[in-house]
Design a protein around this motif. Sequence first.
Motif, short mmCIF file in Angstrom:
data_model
loop_
_atom_site.label_atom_id
_atom_site.label_comp_id
_atom_site.label_asym_id
_atom_site.label_seq_id
_atom_site.Cartn_x
_atom_site.Cartn_y
_atom_site.Cartn_z
N TRP A 232 0.81 -1.23 0.00
CA TRP A 232 0.00 0.00 0.00
C TRP A 232 0.84 1.27 0.00
N ARG A 292 1.10 -9.76 5.99
CA ARG A 292 -0.29 -9.33 5.91
C ARG A 292 -0.37 -7.81 5.83
N TRP A 293 -1.51 -7.33 5.41
CA TRP A 293 -1.78 -5.91 5.40
C TRP A 293 -1.81 -5.39 6.84
N ALA A 298 -5.85 -2.00 5.39
CA ALA A 298 -6.74 -2.94 4.70
C ALA A 298 -8.19 -2.48 4.79
N CYS A 299 -8.59 -2.01 5.97
CA CYS A 299 -9.96 -1.55 6.13
C CYS A 299 -10.25 -0.35 5.21
N CYS A 308 -15.67 -2.93 8.86
CA CYS A 308 -14.51 -3.71 8.41
C CYS A 308 -14.44 -5.02 9.18
N TYR A 310 -11.86 -6.93 9.49
CA TYR A 310 -10.51 -7.22 9.96
C TYR A 310 -10.30 -6.60 11.34
N ALA A 316 -6.02 -10.13 9.04
CA ALA A 316 -5.89 -9.21 7.90
C ALA A 316 -5.49 -9.98 6.65
N GLN A 319 -0.67 -9.68 1.96
CA GLN A 319 -0.30 -8.67 0.96
C GLN A 319 -0.21 -9.29 -0.43
#
Length: 821
Positions: A232, A292-293, A298-299, A308, A310, A316, A319
């Motif tokens: 991200w 992971r994010w 992520a949300c 969300c 997560y 989460a 990636q």
Amino acid sequence: MLPFNIRKSALLITAALFTNQAYAEEQAPETSLKDEAKDMEVIEVTSLGRESLASKVPMNVTAIGAEELRTKGITNIKDLFADSVEISAPGNGARFNQSVTVRGLNVSAVRATNLTYFERSTLAYYLDATSLPQLGYRIKDVERVETLLGPQGTLYGGGSLGGTVRYITNKPDVDGFTFDFNTSIYQVKEGSLSHDTDMTFNVPLSDTLAVRANFSRLDDNGYVDRYKQAIWWEEDEYRKGSPEGQFFEDDDWEETTSGRIQVKWTPSDEFDINFSYIKQEQTAHGTTAASRWDVAEACEAFYSGTDCPYQEREGAPLQYDRYTLQRAHEEFTDRDFEMSSVELNWDIGFATITSSTAYYDQTSDGQGDYLNYGVLYYNVFAGIPGLGFNDTNESAYVLYDNSYSGIEHETRLTSNINGDWSWIAGIYYSDRESSLKFWEVYPTLDQAMIDAWGFDPVEAYPERQYIDSGYFEDINSNYKEIALYGELNYQITEKLMLTAGARVFNWEDTNNRNISDYTGWLGVDDKTTTNKGTGESIFKFNAAYTLTDDQLAYFTASQGFRRGGTNSYRDDGDLIVSEEAQVFQPDETTNYELGYKGTMLDGDFYFQAAVYMIEWAGTQTYNSQSLFGFPLNGTNNGPDSESKGVELHARYNITDNWTVKWAAANASAEFVETKSVCIFEGDENTPGNQCRTWYEGGELGGTPDWRHNLSVNYYQEIGDGALDASIRARYVGELYSDRVDTAPDENGDLIEYPPFKFESYTIFDASISYAMDNWKVTGWVDNITNEDAQTSYHFDGGPFGYNTIYVTPRTVGINFSYNYF
């Protein structure tokens, strides 16, 4: 041409010749690989100082012989733990050490960490007769591996709170020339082709002198890819996607070269002396995990403006996938292990003298990504122009340099006289040194300090080893111990034998700690503390009752001991660190165990069971101090604990061709009292004091509710050879990833704050072999269903995501063995 450099390996082992200890060494049977493929159950062990069948030893001891180790593909301590139902370790990949739990005794988080100091084992490790702080030596040319469960303090000294693992190596033999060659070629799903090769020579030089040499090489080419950027990151080129050169395929590779040479002289039937030298070099690169994010990112990306799902970092989304990791910096660990030893056995009639002296040196240094923990720099110094994370393309990383060295000596007498009485008596001496260092490095930090404050750390600290280092810690120790021990056996009746044992010892532990943070927030510290124990003692009692010639019942009460140490907590203004917090004392276990071992149905069915309760006094558990938002991690003596469990093993020969094996274990451990420890002098009412309370009933974590191993083996003679096939299943139950802490709510009621719980999983493995005369070929598949169970993690989350460690994906391989004798 062999796939490893023999010349390089030979140079590593041409130094002095030294040894290992084997109390009453088992004579190698003259048998072919065909015979060994069928019979791998009857193994003699020397766990109690005398040679005996494992099924006849009145304690929970298991042993795996060389052929079974090879069939199961067990080549290192991590594989051994994975095959055990009593010992739990998360399988963190080659770069990290293990967080080990045995019989429920654990207070460390089930995670991977770069900082060795915070991994505290309740298991003791022996390479032949030498006690080692860690056991990274690969299982090559090993006669057997013995696992002794329960504290073994009488014969095996400090560190054996929950059990002991012993590697027993093969020794030189004057009976004839032998040559063994073994190679495995394998590939992990999504990975590259790898190989593991070793060869062993046994050369008689005369009727009384023989040389044995083993060389091995592992090239594991990994399967986890690495991206330098989080998926991200979009603010500049450094954080966009993956520019050319920022992607690294199969980044978690390992290269290990090992060598051992031994010389044994046997001038008579009563005397022999063995010299041994071992050298191993390992480079473990990368981290075997998946990124992971970050939950917030992520949300925002997937559920902006809606609820969300997560809620936890562990849930989460990945990636990329389970085979891909995000790391801004290269990661690696270089380990070197070297050991020289000499051991002699001398039958003097009424007793046998066994004496062993060894020197070892073990180093481990490397680099790890510190992106998440570097948030202290990114946030705290964000007000300094050019230093906040959003102002620079740099992030933090950590360097570490750990070393262990020591001299271990042991001399024991074992009685030879037949009769109702028998005994063992010995003296033990240990002198160990360790140095654990690490540096936090944040590129551009020095220049930012100059620009913002006019403070030049390079000029102020000219002896500083690394530039841009914001924090340095060096904890080194010199531990000395001398002990007298013995065990006395009395055969009261034909069926009942009693054993009493004791170990009396003095110890001295001198710790020096040096912590520096040139910003001045923590200052520079160099302190030495010495802790001593005089006349310490631990005991053992065992009653063994022979029900029949093939059945045995026993009761054992035994104790174990582990050394203490020093923390690095700091005074804070008028607040002075208390002695209780700064120096943690040794802890001790007392084990009460009732067991049974028996063979029935004309020898076709074997069963053993043990139930136990372990009282753990002065439990060493992790704690931390907070100074200006910086954590100083340490260890303190928490409340007493208690562990209870049951362990079961069974084997049934259904026919001459079919055999079923099953093993299971259950363990649970918790604090049995409430205790508070305050970092500074004073009590919980002292303003600014940092106190921690551990409450009665808090689970220690790290242990699955149940573990089961089940295997079905088929054997069939075909032509001049033999076919051997097996399918194996390993079930690991749910387990907490950390200690389950409790705390009172506003009403004073205790509320549990459980950590993440890893889900249960089952792994299926299979192999098929064909052996004829001197050779054997084996095909094998591990994790047939490609189970993706989570077993550990690295990093605690933070603003840059969470990293999950999975079981190793499906692995397919073929092994070829050749034995000339």
